[in-house]
Design an enzyme around this catalytic site. Structure first.
Site, PDB file in Angstrom:
ATOM      1  N   HIS A 268       0.853  -1.185   0.000  1.00  0.00           N
ATOM      2  CA  HIS A 268       0.000   0.000   0.000  1.00  0.00           C
ATOM      3  C   HIS A 268       0.887   1.232   0.000  1.00  0.00           C
ATOM      4  O   HIS A 268       1.977   1.222   0.570  1.00  0.00           O
ATOM      5  CB  HIS A 268      -0.920   0.005   1.229  1.00  0.00           C
ATOM      6  CG  HIS A 268      -2.056   0.966   1.116  1.00  0.00           C
ATOM      7  ND1 HIS A 268      -1.930   2.304   1.453  1.00  0.00           N
ATOM      8  CD2 HIS A 268      -3.342   0.795   0.714  1.00  0.00           C
ATOM      9  CE1 HIS A 268      -3.093   2.906   1.242  1.00  0.00           C
ATOM     10  NE2 HIS A 268      -3.961   2.032   0.804  1.00  0.00           N
TER      11      HIS A 268
ATOM     12  N   ASP B 168      -7.983  -4.534  -0.634  1.00  0.00           N
ATOM     13  CA  ASP B 168      -8.447  -4.930  -1.953  1.00  0.00           C
ATOM     14  C   ASP B 168      -8.247  -6.419  -2.211  1.00  0.00           C
ATOM     15  O   ASP B 168      -8.952  -7.006  -3.032  1.00  0.00           O
ATOM     16  CB  ASP B 168      -7.708  -4.139  -3.038  1.00  0.00           C
ATOM     17  CG  ASP B 168      -7.917  -2.650  -2.906  1.00  0.00           C
ATOM     18  OD1 ASP B 168      -9.094  -2.238  -2.823  1.00  0.00           O
ATOM     19  OD2 ASP B 168      -6.931  -1.901  -2.853  1.00  0.00           O
TER      20      ASP B 168
END
Length: 435
Positions: free
Chosen positions: A311, A369
């Site tokens: 991320h 995700d």
């Protein structure tokens, strides 16, 4: 500027001898920030920070992230506590108004949202103008922008009551718009909202119900969607939120600003990442192929990317991924799809990657995700609607940030600067004389 100034940082240009005193602004938690507003005036230079990775573009009281520690706070409340104990409507109230609501306040807020769920019939007919295979995000972005043509009597951004009406209206209508986009894409009749259902349940009803038979709502699917909405509601100054702020800083009507946020979210590196995770898993195919694809992910000359790992902000495990992983198990077990091959492949990929020194040393842990796409798929949400579901949730965060910015008396239009590397001044040459 309300951030405390406890010290200053002096920057000196050794060539000219000019210096600039840069105040050090400190917040309640997190890194301090150098106030560089006077830097160009004092030294004649700009700062250079591609992607704004080290630039605080605004001051905010809404969301805090500690990427190294894996911390996400909404108005000071840990995401783990909100995910376990709260509801999306309660979180929406918190993000918009700064405090958790009382029972009466939550009931009134929820009632206001329900009051605005229907779409103007003329607006609903807009969908008939889109091609049958238009992407739902394209339709959502366009219809949201067009709302300014219907509600122009309550769009005074300097009127607190108008801002409140807008916030209720856009949060209420986004699910109806999203569901209408889906129904148009599959050729089914539009389904009207039901005010007896909660927010997440109403989304599922409008997406899946058909007029010819009753729709049986699965409570686990509704619970999972409500949780996903909580986890996606806000994430500090991300690309789409910054887009909403930048568009809104011009004084543009709020529907235009939210539409800009929807468009920014559509990018595969942002809201489209969960859709890309499923595509990646399908490309890998089976657990036997994982070593080959991990090797490709490490190869800088390869175009293959390991989607759903790492991320931009979190340098530790994404706290949302820990929460959503447990829900992923629960959803698949409840819906009888515990043998879902994509989910089993996802678990195996996670297991192997987290033992691989390449990924461990770079702290490329699974993010939200990685699992959210599998959950959406398990409850029947088509892949083209994954990012739309994200937009429904993130609208709350966008509105909270827009409200915060507009109500700031020090608000200025966003105007980033640049480091120019093009040609120097040159004179126009007649076409006959050009080589």
């Amino acid at each position: 500027m309300t951030g405390k100034t406890e010290t200053t940082f002096e920057l000196t240009d050794s060539a000219s001898g000019r210096s600039s005193q840069l105040p050090v602004r400190t917040g309640t938690i997190g890194p301090a920030a150098l106030d560089i507003a006077a830097l160009h005036k004092d030294l004649g230079v700009f700062t250079y920070d591609p992607g704004f990775g080290a630039t605080a573009a605004t001051e905010s009281r809404i969301t805090y992230i500690d990427g190294d520690a894996g911390v996400l706070l909404y108005r000071g409340y840990p995401i783990e506590q909100l995910a376990e104990r709260s509801s999306f409507m309660e979180v929406a109230y918190l993000l918009l108004l700064g405090e958790l609501p009382t029972s009466r306040q939550l009931e009134e807020f929820t009632g206001n949202i329900r009051y605005h769920t229907m779409l103007n019939e003329t607006l609903l007919r807009f969908f008939n103008g889109f091609h049958h295979n238009a992407h739902p995000m394209a339709m959502v972005s366009a219809v949201v922008a067009s709302m300014s043509a219907f509600y122009h009597d309550t769009m005074d951004i300097h009127n607190p009551r108008h801002r409140e009406i807008f916030s209720h209206r856009i949060i209420a209508k986004l699910p109806t718009i999203a569901a209408a986009a889906h129904k148009h894409s599959v050729g089914q009749p539009f389904i009207y909202p039901r005010n007896d259902l909660d927010y997440a349940a109403n989304v599922l009803h409008m997406v899946f119900a058909v007029p010819c038979e009753p729709y049986k709502l699965d409570p686990i699917a509704s619970e999972a969607l409500d949780l996903l909405f909580i986890l996606h509601a806000d994430h500090e100054q991300n690309a789409s939120t910054s887009t909403v702020r930048l568009a809104g800083s011009t004084g543009a009507n709020p529907y235009a600003a939210i539409s800009a946020g929807v468009s920014a979210l559509w990018g595969p590196a942002h809201g489209g990442a969960n859709e890309a995770v499923l595509a990646m898993l399908e490309q890998i195919g089976s657990a036997d192929n994982i070593p080959k694809y991990l090797a490709m992910a490490k190869d800088k000359s390869s175009h293959f990317r390991l989607m759903g790992f790492g991320h931009r902000v979190y340098k530790n495990f994404d706290p949302r991924a820990k929460i959503i992983r447990a829900m992923c198990h629960k959803v698949l077990a409840r819906l009888g799809r515990s043998d879902n091959p994509l989910f089993e492949l996802a678990l195996r990929l996670e297991e192997i990657a987290l033992k691989d020194e390449y990924f461990v040393s770079r702290k490329l842990y699974p993010n939200v995700d990685f699992y959210s796409g599998v959950i959406y798929s398990a409850i029947g949400i088509p892949r083209s609607m994954f990012t739309v579901m994200f937009a429904i949730a993130r609208t709350v965060g966008w509105v909270a940030h827009w409200q915060e910015m507009i109500s700031d008396p020090l608000m200025r239009i966003g105007r980033p600067r640049q480091l120019y590397t093009g040609p120097t001044r040159r004179d126009y040459l007649e076409i006959a004389k050009r080589a």
